[in-house]
Design an enzyme around this catalytic site. Sequence first.
Site, PDB file in Angstrom:
ATOM      1  N   HIS A 178      35.586  29.350  34.530  1.00  0.00           N
ATOM      2  CA  HIS A 178      36.061  30.125  35.663  1.00  0.00           C
ATOM      3  C   HIS A 178      36.741  31.426  35.255  1.00  0.00           C
ATOM      4  O   HIS A 178      36.381  32.486  35.758  1.00  0.00           O
ATOM      5  CB  HIS A 178      36.874  29.324  36.672  1.00  0.00           C
ATOM      6  CG  HIS A 178      36.840  30.054  37.980  1.00  0.00           C
ATOM      7  ND1 HIS A 178      35.773  29.974  38.845  1.00  0.00           N
ATOM      8  CD2 HIS A 178      37.658  30.991  38.489  1.00  0.00           C
ATOM      9  CE1 HIS A 178      35.956  30.816  39.839  1.00  0.00           C
ATOM     10  NE2 HIS A 178      37.086  31.436  39.654  1.00  0.00           N
ATOM     11  N   HIS A 180      18.044  33.087  30.354  1.00  0.00           N
ATOM     12  CA  HIS A 180      18.364  34.181  31.274  1.00  0.00           C
ATOM     13  C   HIS A 180      19.877  34.262  31.456  1.00  0.00           C
ATOM     14  O   HIS A 180      20.477  35.329  31.336  1.00  0.00           O
ATOM     15  CB  HIS A 180      17.664  33.966  32.621  1.00  0.00           C
ATOM     16  CG  HIS A 180      18.189  34.826  33.737  1.00  0.00           C
ATOM     17  ND1 HIS A 180      17.968  36.188  33.799  1.00  0.00           N
ATOM     18  CD2 HIS A 180      18.941  34.525  34.823  1.00  0.00           C
ATOM     19  CE1 HIS A 180      18.557  36.678  34.886  1.00  0.00           C
ATOM     20  NE2 HIS A 180      19.170  35.693  35.525  1.00  0.00           N
ATOM     21  N   TYR A 235      35.804  35.918  35.856  1.00  0.00           N
ATOM     22  CA  TYR A 235      36.704  37.056  36.092  1.00  0.00           C
ATOM     23  C   TYR A 235      36.656  38.043  34.938  1.00  0.00           C
ATOM     24  O   TYR A 235      36.876  39.232  35.130  1.00  0.00           O
ATOM     25  CB  TYR A 235      38.123  36.566  36.389  1.00  0.00           C
ATOM     26  CG  TYR A 235      38.145  35.874  37.726  1.00  0.00           C
ATOM     27  CD1 TYR A 235      38.076  36.616  38.895  1.00  0.00           C
ATOM     28  CD2 TYR A 235      38.133  34.502  37.822  1.00  0.00           C
ATOM     29  CE1 TYR A 235      38.008  35.996  40.120  1.00  0.00           C
ATOM     30  CE2 TYR A 235      38.069  33.874  39.046  1.00  0.00           C
ATOM     31  CZ  TYR A 235      37.999  34.623  40.194  1.00  0.00           C
ATOM     32  OH  TYR A 235      37.917  34.008  41.401  1.00  0.00           O
ATOM     33  N   SER A 261      37.914  51.159  40.927  1.00  0.00           N
ATOM     34  CA  SER A 261      39.213  51.766  41.217  1.00  0.00           C
ATOM     35  C   SER A 261      39.329  53.174  40.652  1.00  0.00           C
ATOM     36  O   SER A 261      40.217  53.932  41.048  1.00  0.00           O
ATOM     37  CB  SER A 261      40.350  50.908  40.649  1.00  0.00           C
ATOM     38  OG  SER A 261      40.268  49.603  41.141  1.00  0.00           O
ATOM     39  N   ASP A 283      41.476  56.812  18.532  1.00  0.00           N
ATOM     40  CA  ASP A 283      40.405  55.833  18.305  1.00  0.00           C
ATOM     41  C   ASP A 283      40.957  54.488  18.744  1.00  0.00           C
ATOM     42  O   ASP A 283      42.096  54.388  19.194  1.00  0.00           O
ATOM     43  CB  ASP A 283      40.019  55.796  16.807  1.00  0.00           C
ATOM     44  CG  ASP A 283      38.600  55.222  16.601  1.00  0.00           C
ATOM     45  OD1 ASP A 283      38.251  54.252  17.295  1.00  0.00           O
ATOM     46  OD2 ASP A 283      37.864  55.757  15.763  1.00  0.00           O
ATOM     47  N   HIS A 308      36.669  23.367  41.033  1.00  0.00           N
ATOM     48  CA  HIS A 308      35.838  23.596  42.218  1.00  0.00           C
ATOM     49  C   HIS A 308      34.354  23.711  41.849  1.00  0.00           C
ATOM     50  O   HIS A 308      33.511  23.714  42.727  1.00  0.00           O
ATOM     51  CB  HIS A 308      36.318  24.807  43.030  1.00  0.00           C
ATOM     52  CG  HIS A 308      36.167  26.126  42.337  1.00  0.00           C
ATOM     53  ND1 HIS A 308      37.005  27.180  42.558  1.00  0.00           N
ATOM     54  CD2 HIS A 308      35.274  26.569  41.437  1.00  0.00           C
ATOM     55  CE1 HIS A 308      36.639  28.200  41.820  1.00  0.00           C
ATOM     56  NE2 HIS A 308      35.595  27.862  41.137  1.00  0.00           N
ATOM     57  N   HIS A 309      34.058  23.812  40.548  1.00  0.00           N
ATOM     58  CA  HIS A 309      32.660  23.825  40.119  1.00  0.00           C
ATOM     59  C   HIS A 309      32.093  22.414  40.061  1.00  0.00           C
ATOM     60  O   HIS A 309      30.912  22.229  39.803  1.00  0.00           O
ATOM     61  CB  HIS A 309      32.533  24.450  38.731  1.00  0.00           C
ATOM     62  CG  HIS A 309      32.878  25.906  38.709  1.00  0.00           C
ATOM     63  ND1 HIS A 309      31.957  26.896  38.930  1.00  0.00           N
ATOM     64  CD2 HIS A 309      34.055  26.545  38.507  1.00  0.00           C
ATOM     65  CE1 HIS A 309      32.550  28.072  38.856  1.00  0.00           C
ATOM     66  NE2 HIS A 309      33.822  27.894  38.606  1.00  0.00           N
ATOM     67  N   GLU A 326      36.030  33.004  32.769  1.00  0.00           N
ATOM     68  CA  GLU A 326      34.902  33.807  32.294  1.00  0.00           C
ATOM     69  C   GLU A 326      34.300  34.660  33.417  1.00  0.00           C
ATOM     70  O   GLU A 326      33.933  35.810  33.198  1.00  0.00           O
ATOM     71  CB  GLU A 326      33.850  32.880  31.683  1.00  0.00           C
ATOM     72  CG  GLU A 326      32.493  33.517  31.404  1.00  0.00           C
ATOM     73  CD  GLU A 326      32.526  34.534  30.292  1.00  0.00           C
ATOM     74  OE1 GLU A 326      33.475  34.532  29.505  1.00  0.00           O
ATOM     75  OE2 GLU A 326      31.576  35.347  30.229  1.00  0.00           O
ATOM     76  N   ARG A 369      18.537  24.066  42.656  1.00  0.00           N
ATOM     77  CA  ARG A 369      18.357  25.105  41.653  1.00  0.00           C
ATOM     78  C   ARG A 369      17.727  24.507  40.404  1.00  0.00           C
ATOM     79  O   ARG A 369      17.626  23.299  40.260  1.00  0.00           O
ATOM     80  CB  ARG A 369      19.691  25.759  41.328  1.00  0.00           C
ATOM     81  CG  ARG A 369      20.718  24.791  40.787  1.00  0.00           C
ATOM     82  CD  ARG A 369      22.085  25.416  40.684  1.00  0.00           C
ATOM     83  NE  ARG A 369      22.171  26.340  39.566  1.00  0.00           N
ATOM     84  CZ  ARG A 369      23.303  26.576  38.878  1.00  0.00           C
ATOM     85  NH1 ARG A 369      24.418  25.975  39.224  1.00  0.00           N
ATOM     86  NH2 ARG A 369      23.330  27.419  37.876  1.00  0.00           N
ATOM     87  N   LYS A 381      42.691  44.037  47.079  1.00  0.00           N
ATOM     88  CA  LYS A 381      41.909  45.066  46.396  1.00  0.00           C
ATOM     89  C   LYS A 381      40.894  45.699  47.349  1.00  0.00           C
ATOM     90  O   LYS A 381      40.766  46.923  47.403  1.00  0.00           O
ATOM     91  CB  LYS A 381      41.190  44.474  45.174  1.00  0.00           C
ATOM     92  CG  LYS A 381      42.140  43.880  44.169  1.00  0.00           C
ATOM     93  CD  LYS A 381      41.497  43.651  42.829  1.00  0.00           C
ATOM     94  CE  LYS A 381      41.281  44.940  42.086  1.00  0.00           C
ATOM     95  NZ  LYS A 381      42.523  45.538  41.596  1.00  0.00           N
ATOM     96  N   TRP A 438      22.903  27.059  31.141  1.00  0.00           N
ATOM     97  CA  TRP A 438      23.892  27.723  30.285  1.00  0.00           C
ATOM     98  C   TRP A 438      25.187  26.926  30.239  1.00  0.00           C
ATOM     99  O   TRP A 438      26.012  27.129  29.360  1.00  0.00           O
ATOM    100  CB  TRP A 438      24.165  29.156  30.754  1.00  0.00           C
ATOM    101  CG  TRP A 438      25.130  29.273  31.880  1.00  0.00           C
ATOM    102  CD1 TRP A 438      24.893  28.969  33.183  1.00  0.00           C
ATOM    103  CD2 TRP A 438      26.492  29.709  31.817  1.00  0.00           C
ATOM    104  NE1 TRP A 438      26.017  29.197  33.931  1.00  0.00           N
ATOM    105  CE2 TRP A 438      27.013  29.656  33.131  1.00  0.00           C
ATOM    106  CE3 TRP A 438      27.328  30.160  30.790  1.00  0.00           C
ATOM    107  CZ2 TRP A 438      28.326  30.017  33.442  1.00  0.00           C
ATOM    108  CZ3 TRP A 438      28.629  30.518  31.101  1.00  0.00           C
ATOM    109  CH2 TRP A 438      29.125  30.449  32.409  1.00  0.00           C
ATOM    110  N   SER A 488      33.198  37.434  18.355  1.00  0.00           N
ATOM    111  CA  SER A 488      33.043  38.858  18.624  1.00  0.00           C
ATOM    112  C   SER A 488      33.879  39.279  19.832  1.00  0.00           C
ATOM    113  O   SER A 488      34.592  40.283  19.788  1.00  0.00           O
ATOM    114  CB  SER A 488      31.560  39.156  18.854  1.00  0.00           C
ATOM    115  OG  SER A 488      31.403  40.353  19.540  1.00  0.00           O
ATOM    116  N   SER A 489      33.817  38.511  20.928  1.00  0.00           N
ATOM    117  CA  SER A 489      34.589  38.955  22.095  1.00  0.00           C
ATOM    118  C   SER A 489      36.080  38.826  21.864  1.00  0.00           C
ATOM    119  O   SER A 489      36.848  39.633  22.386  1.00  0.00           O
ATOM    120  CB  SER A 489      34.228  38.243  23.397  1.00  0.00           C
ATOM    121  OG  SER A 489      33.303  37.271  23.228  1.00  0.00           O
ATOM    122  N   THR A 541      42.246  39.330  46.073  1.00  0.00           N
ATOM    123  CA  THR A 541      40.961  40.027  46.165  1.00  0.00           C
ATOM    124  C   THR A 541      40.920  40.845  47.449  1.00  0.00           C
ATOM    125  O   THR A 541      40.454  41.982  47.466  1.00  0.00           O
ATOM    126  CB  THR A 541      39.784  39.029  46.127  1.00  0.00           C
ATOM    127  OG1 THR A 541      40.016  38.104  45.070  1.00  0.00           O
ATOM    128  CG2 THR A 541      38.477  39.738  45.889  1.00  0.00           C
TER     129      THR A 541
END
Lengths: 523, 177
Positions: free
Chosen positions: A251, A75, A255, A266, A104, A300-301, A253, A448, A329, A140, A167-168, A326
């Site tokens: 981390h 998932h 963002y 925006s 293009d 922090h993870h 990632e 979890r 924003k 994951w 790819s990314s 943040t």
Amino acid sequence: MAHASHDDHAHGRPAGIVRWLTTTNHKDIGTMYLVFSLLMFLIGGAFAFVIRSELFQPGLQLVDPAFFNQMTTMHALVMVFGAVMPATVGLANWMIPMQIGAADMALPRMNVFSFWLLAFAFLLLLSTFLMPGGAPASGWTLYPPLVLQSGEAFPLAIFSIHLMGASSIMGAINVIVTIVNMRAPGMTLLKMPLFSWSWLITAYLLIAVMPVFAGAVTMLLTDYFFATSFFNAAGGGDPVLFQHVFWFFGHPEVYIMILPAFGIVSEIIPTFSRKPIFGYEAMVYAIASIAFLSFIVWAHHMFTVGMPLAGQLFFTLSTMLIAVPTGVKIFNWTATMWRGSVSFEPPMLFALAFLFLFTIGGFSGLMLAIVPADFQYHDTYFVVAHFHYVLVPGSVFGLMAAVYYWMPKWTGHMYDMRLAKWHFWLSAIFVNVLFFPQHFLGLAGMPRRIPDYAAQFADWNMVSSVGAFGFGLAQLLFVWLIVKCVRGGERATAGVWDWPHGLEWTVPSPAPYHTFEKAPEVH
Amino acid sequence: MNEPGSLRNRSLAVRLVLMAAGSFAFGFALVPLYDVFCEVTGIGTRAQLSRAGTAEGQSPVADRIVVVEFTASVPSGDWEFEPVAATMEVQPGRLYEAHYRARNLSGRATTGQAVPSISPMRAAQYFVKTECFCFTPQHFARDEEREMAVRFVVDRGLPPGIDRLTLSYAFYNVGRS
């Protein structure tokens, strides 16, 4: 219109399936990315459906624990790398050339290569269900030593991550080259629409961290097959090292998944407030500072791995610092609506829900940044509630807002407004029924990634599952609405909305196959 | 305007590919950097725990007693592995010897490697091992059982307030010998 002379068929564009297999057109590739990500969203959603069905009641009802673990892992992998990221790339493909006045993307062949790599990466990843031992089931985050106990699926999962990464990275390179080299004359960087800005910064994040992730999984691969000991304590390695390297990628990632949504919101809030964005430059600098800070908060993870006080303080404070840009924003979006002439079309509804619900996820993130509290919340449903609040009503609502905002430009038809509003209200209500109770479960101590739980967690789990079923079914409306809109509907004007701003609204709807072959003048 | 595929696009793309390659290399550089960073800042103790120290220049502190506890775990392989004595009262600055007993239950000749850890973490740099069975892989014949020694001195500089240390060994299987 200069574009009118460019009849689609003048180029001898192949029709049918051959067109989609051979195209290098940025709009076609954007469409393929978006369709791919919608498909992955449904597949990942089906996995979530299995998870929530099993958790509907305590006890083991439907699936065995090993399969449950495969579901949670797949998932996450499918939603992160298959649904959210490709959707943002699809939007980048469609909208960045149109926003900056380019014909293009800069590197069309690389563009199409990165799409097909992604498609095969997921074919590989999903095929692991058919392997002996099933799909990866380590979560994951792929922590060793657990992940090294995976079965035949292991090398396929690692290679598919390599392909997704490649790819990314190619997608990111394409975005940067397009934005740096192909802006229309007069389109200075600080005139560029915020969606393109958010993607420029996202692209740099991708180039900086995707290769680090590729490196980390390569080390797992050599630990598994070639007896290296990067993460093996017996050979002098350290499993905690993997967590550091993983979150150094992980981390930024998160963002990578949210910044494009910031860009989308925006664009939308000014349009439906009929006012230019408040504090444009502050918005750009805020995105840049968030991107910078994302590199120095990773630990922090993993507060609970055992870290000296100085480290805990550093990562707590740097994490809390992210609340500043943040906050800038959030306040600027709010100030944009202030004394604006606000109307509530579907894109605006999703953008407003994003504003409220993403902020809830932001606040629970601040709670998790507090070390003593985190020791209590770590690996509980509170964390699950937190990251789903920033990812679902955050990133995913942002992406849905984008679809509702730009779809008339893509298809040339207005969509069914009534159906869209149904989709919005069902999604917005059920997403809270789904995820809000998970805060309570986490605070009460429910861990979890477990298929069964103690009886005291039963009530809120049932509520959460009901929310999940409602949310999932509501997305079928979304699919139906898109199909309807592609097939027909009221013709959309070039501007589509009351107060369109930006180059994409100067071309007719649907956008011709080739736009801005002659660069527009921007003043 | 710039045509797609132009020279300028290519050169920028090449530079970005190099950047990505740099990031990939950086990922691997994190492995040695992790050890260096831990050592320089004194945060981690992994490298220093597996290295021999010296008891030179130490003299016993008569009026201070620190309790050292010994624990053992077996994350992989078929071993019986345990400390001979569970605790020991020591004077900082004096050299001591403690023993762990291991038995090979795998039914064949094999090799184990002990990985040490000290708690509390900030005491780790004051726990000096002059000799330890954890410095080298330990070969065991089939069904062999033996005691293995660790010689250590608790440094006189051990911060006040720490009166109890735990030395823990995880005994891993590192394959047949």
